[in-house]
Design an enzyme around this catalytic site. Structure first.
Site, PDB file in Angstrom:
ATOM      1  N   GLU A   8       2.782   4.685  -4.314  1.00  0.00           N
ATOM      2  CA  GLU A   8       2.828   5.467  -5.565  1.00  0.00           C
ATOM      3  C   GLU A   8       4.185   6.146  -5.814  1.00  0.00           C
ATOM      4  OE1 GLU A   8      -0.907   4.178  -4.765  1.00  0.00           O
ATOM      5  OE2 GLU A   8       0.205   5.476  -3.416  1.00  0.00           O
ATOM      6  N   ASP A  56       0.850  -1.193   0.000  1.00  0.00           N
ATOM      7  CA  ASP A  56       0.000   0.000   0.000  1.00  0.00           C
ATOM      8  C   ASP A  56       0.884   1.241   0.000  1.00  0.00           C
ATOM      9  OD1 ASP A  56      -2.304   1.474   0.045  1.00  0.00           O
ATOM     10  OD2 ASP A  56      -2.861   1.004   2.109  1.00  0.00           O
ATOM     11  N   ASP A  66      -8.969   3.143  -2.608  1.00  0.00           N
ATOM     12  CA  ASP A  66      -9.989   3.697  -1.709  1.00  0.00           C
ATOM     13  C   ASP A  66     -11.215   4.183  -2.472  1.00  0.00           C
ATOM     14  OD1 ASP A  66      -8.017   3.165   0.110  1.00  0.00           O
ATOM     15  OD2 ASP A  66      -7.436   5.252   0.391  1.00  0.00           O
TER      16      ASP A  66
END
Length: 790
Positions: A447, A444, A523
């Site tokens: 990026e 997670d 999300d």
């Protein structure tokens, strides 16, 4: 400051973390002001006129007055085009070394002083001005690239730098574009601009929010003349602007579709693959790597939550599933199981005996999966940080200072996963996760994210990266950061536990992510638009070569209504990654929390998923072998059917099942567009003939599922044995299916049996090809009155 910046700033005002994010944003701005080259006057450059060509194996090089173009056909039929001396390597997308060239492809003069490269599957023509046309062997143009344009410093080239560039192209008026990674408004990409920059949207997203966590410069273009995939192998920030074409309905006023690709730097190079969608995705997998094969348990149902609180709550939730007879394969622990959110730690107060918990759950057939974030708390005494400092593992700025960002544990440093040494160092820490009893990992925040009150929530663009020894900055490394982290994790798990297939999925990545695992929606917001986006993301990612993905059932934020939760649950039960998940502030996601009626219908969905386990495992193996996604658009086998190309509310699960989820509230009947052939309603056995539109019941208890006539669908029978559902074929036509089975989570070669079905009078004949020792029962469905197995 844009609207997202404003929302982000308002959210953090008054909090300690908010003040730190303001400081982090200002610090990033200062670092970039000092570390990025100053912009100045630029001048445009185009290739100019062709001056000659040099044949080479598989193609050749066409030289222009101010550039050159290399065209090379790979042995599998993929075509590489590289301007300004660009070659296929180095590339983060390619699997291993560059594929061998097609020795039969050749370069020769074309009409009007141009050139062409001729191969078995595709012909590429290059005009004297630098326009490139991709044609079928019959000469039909699928794509025409106009001469590119570069923007360079007016003072002259900068050593080691690549100018920014634009390439425009034209496709057929009827063409439809898909892909570009995970797009909430897909899967069909309508007219608009799509940024190529992996981005945390800073909260829950819904259509048309863009970009999201996983972008790829990969487009699959489908038209009557044929299908093709185009991949611009460039990791820099960029954008794709599409304008869908318009047909003049015979008036001669057709407007072709247009595409403009703009990159802020990096090489101008791309691959084109031509053919039917299945062939295109197969060639794409050969080029970028076979999709990782998940262990069988990963194809079951997963329950996750940010905010379990501790071991007692995990045991309570798992017991709730077991007591109610609800199948459960895995539980995922989010960042709250860490000690102070520090990666590779455990909060001993909340989880005093994590290995013991994992062992107890494993006795009930439930695995534990751990979240892993890349950010390491920059705190002396933190073992991971101290080891990273000693190993020189963290990203630094141009002055050699460690780059810091604000993430969940506080001020953090970031490993440079583009350095092979760092990947190996990071991978050693996965031994700690395995020792805690985890069976898989979930990446997670990669990026990568650095919380910022304003501006781009990532590392400074001037931050330095190894880039496999070439060196460069974050402008080039950002989009592949998550991909390189996935590689580190996958290779570590293979080394640490070589007897088992790794289970890994990642929020961010790039072309080639499928080699290491899958992804999920991120999300997604709680609401009906979020439900629709969930399907769009899975379909779009599958067409980019990432077949294993799924959404957060119920949405990441908020409290879904019972109906929304159930419809989301039913959709996800037919997607590869079937997982509930929610934020720490969101409502519950256990099925029994929504009342007895929802529980009853969720139980039916879970048991149907369990019944289809042999089919999902077969699809996983087929994806690994061929690159074909589990979840496919309705036009997969009929790309010339224009009505199917525009259908976005249903999908094919493999070759046999058509799933029509309910994506709007209050719906109890829905229209389904059928591809050609006969289709049986799985619930009623009613037969329908396609192509065309039908109306079927969609009660709250289920979503419509139709089965292709002639299909052989492997399922789990009532006694737990493998059973084949044989759906009667149409008279005069054949059908079939495949069963791929295995006995564990390892690397043993699975058993494969293929089936062919046909009608003999009023009986179904099933022929098999494969090992004779594979045992199964058969059950005929549909209009046949008997079953014959020669």
């Amino acid at each position: 400051m844009d609207a997202r910046d404003l929302v982000r700033s308002v959210k953090v005002i008054g909090s300690a973390r908010g003040r730190r994010t303001v400081r982090a944003a200002w610090r990033r701005e200062r670092v970039d002001a000092a570390g990025l080259p100053r912009s100045g006057p630029e001048r445009a450059r185009v290739p100019g006129l062709a001056e000659g060509a040099e044949p080479q194996p598989g193609g050749g090089v066409v030289r222009f007055a101010r550039s050159s173009l290399r065209v090379r056909v790979a042995a599998g039929g993929a075509v590489f085009c590289g301007w300004d001396g660009a070659t296929p390597e180095p590339s983060y997308a390619l699997a291993g070394s560059c594929p061998e060239v097609d020795q039969r492809a050749f370069l020769e003069p074309d009409t009007e002083d141009g050139w062409r490269v001729v191969s078995e599957r595709v012909t590429v023509t290059v005009s004297r001005h630098g326009a490139v046309a991709v044609r079928t062997p019959g000469g039909v143009v699928l794509r025409r690239e106009l001469p590119p344009r570069w923007w360079e410093p007016a003072a002259g080239p900068v050593e080691g730098a690549r100018p920014r560039w634009t390439q425009r192209s034209v496709v057929a008026p009827d063409a439809r574009c898909f892909g570009l990674g995970g797009r909430s408004a897909g899967p069909r990409l309508r007219s608009g601009t799509y940024r190529l920059w992996n981005t945390d949207p800073g909260g829950a997203f819904e259509p048309p929010d863009d970009p999201l966590y996983l972008t790829m410069p990969v487009q699959l273009v489908v038209a009557d003349a044929g299908s093709h995939l185009i991949f611009h192998d460039n990791t820099w920030d960029g954008a794709v602007t599409l304008r869908e074409g318009v047909e003049g309905e015979g008036s001669g006023h057709d407007r072709p579709g247009r595409c403009e690709v703009r990159m802020e730097g990096g090489p101008l190079r791309y691959w084109v693959i031509v053919g039917a969608p299945a062939r295109v995705l197969h060639s794409w997998a050969q080029l970028t790597g076979a999709p990782a094969l998940p262990p069988p348990w990963a194809l079951g149902y997963h329950h996750a939550r940010w905010g379990f609180g501790g071991e007692r709550e995990v045991r309570r939730v798992v017991a709730g599933y077991l007591e109610r007879g609800l199948p459960l394969s895995a539980v995922h622990l989010d960042i709250d199981h860490y000690d102070g959110h520090r990666v590779f730690t455990v909060d001993r107060e909340r989880f005093p005996d994590l290995p013991g918990l994992a062992a107890d759950l494993a006795d009930d057939g439930v695995r534990l999966v751990s979240i892993i974030d890349p950010a390491v708390k920059a705190e002396p005494g933190n073992p991971v940080y101290d080891a990273g400092v000693a190993a020189g593992a963290f990203v630094r700025d141009g002055s050699g200072r460690e780059v810091r960002g604000e993430v969940w544990p506080g001020e953090s440093a970031f490993p440079d996963f583009t350095d092979p040494r760092v990947r190996a160092w990071w991978g050693e820490w996965y031994a700690e996760r395995l020792a805690q009893g985890f069976a898989g990992v979930w990446h997670d925040m990669n990026e990568p994210v650095s919380f910022a009150a304003f501006g781009d929530p990532t590392l400074p663009l001037s931050a330095r990266h190894a880039l496999e020894g070439r060196g460069g900055d974050h402008r080039e490394a950002h989009n592949v950061y998550g991909l390189a982290m996935a590689r580190a994790g996958y290779e570590a798990l293979r080394e640490l536990r070589p007897e088992q297939r790794p289970f890994l999925f990642s929020r961010s990545g790039w072309a080639g992510l499928q080699r290491y695992g899958g992804t999920w929606s991120g999300d997604v917001s709680t609401g009906w638009p979020g439900l629709r986006a969930s399907l769009a993301l899975v379909l779009g990612l599958g067409l980019c070569g990432v077949p294993y993905s799924g959404p957060d059932v119920g949405g990441f934020t908020g409290s879904p209504s019972p109906e929304l939760y159930l419809r989301w649950f039913q959709l996800a039960s037919y997607l590869p990654l079937f997982r509930t998940h929610a934020a720490i502030t969101a409502g519950r996601r256990e099925p029994w929390e929504f009342g007895p009626e929802v529980l009853e219908h969720a139980r039916a969905a879970l048991h149907e998923r369990q019944r289809l386990a042999p089919y999902f495992l077969t699809l996983a193996h087929l994806a690994h072998r061929t690159g074909a996604p589990y979840v496919r658009p309705l036009w997969w086998r009929w790309p010339r059917d224009r009505a199917l190309r525009d259908c976005e509310d249903a999908f094919l699960l493999g070759d046999s099942l058509l799933v029509a989820p309910v994506l709007e509230p209050g719906v109890r009947q829905r229209t389904v567009r059928l591809p050609r052939g006969r289709w049986y309603d799985q619930a009623t056995g009613q037969a329908y003939e396609g192509p065309g539109r039908i109306v079927v019941d969609a009660p709250l208890s289920r979503v419509p599922v139709l089965v292709r006539a002639g299909s052989v669908v492997p399922v789990v029978g009532e006694r737990g044995e493998t059973e084949l559902e044989v759906w009667a074929p149409m008279v005069g036509r054949t059908g079939g299916g495949v069963l791929i089975s295995e006995t564990g989570d390892g690397w043993e070669e699975p058993t494969e049996v293929r089936f062919t079905t046909r009608m003999r009078g009023e009986r179904v004949v099933v022929e098999r090809e494969g090992p004779e020792d594979v045992k199964y029962a058969m059950r005929v469905r549909g209009e046949a009155v008997g079953l014959v197995t020669p």
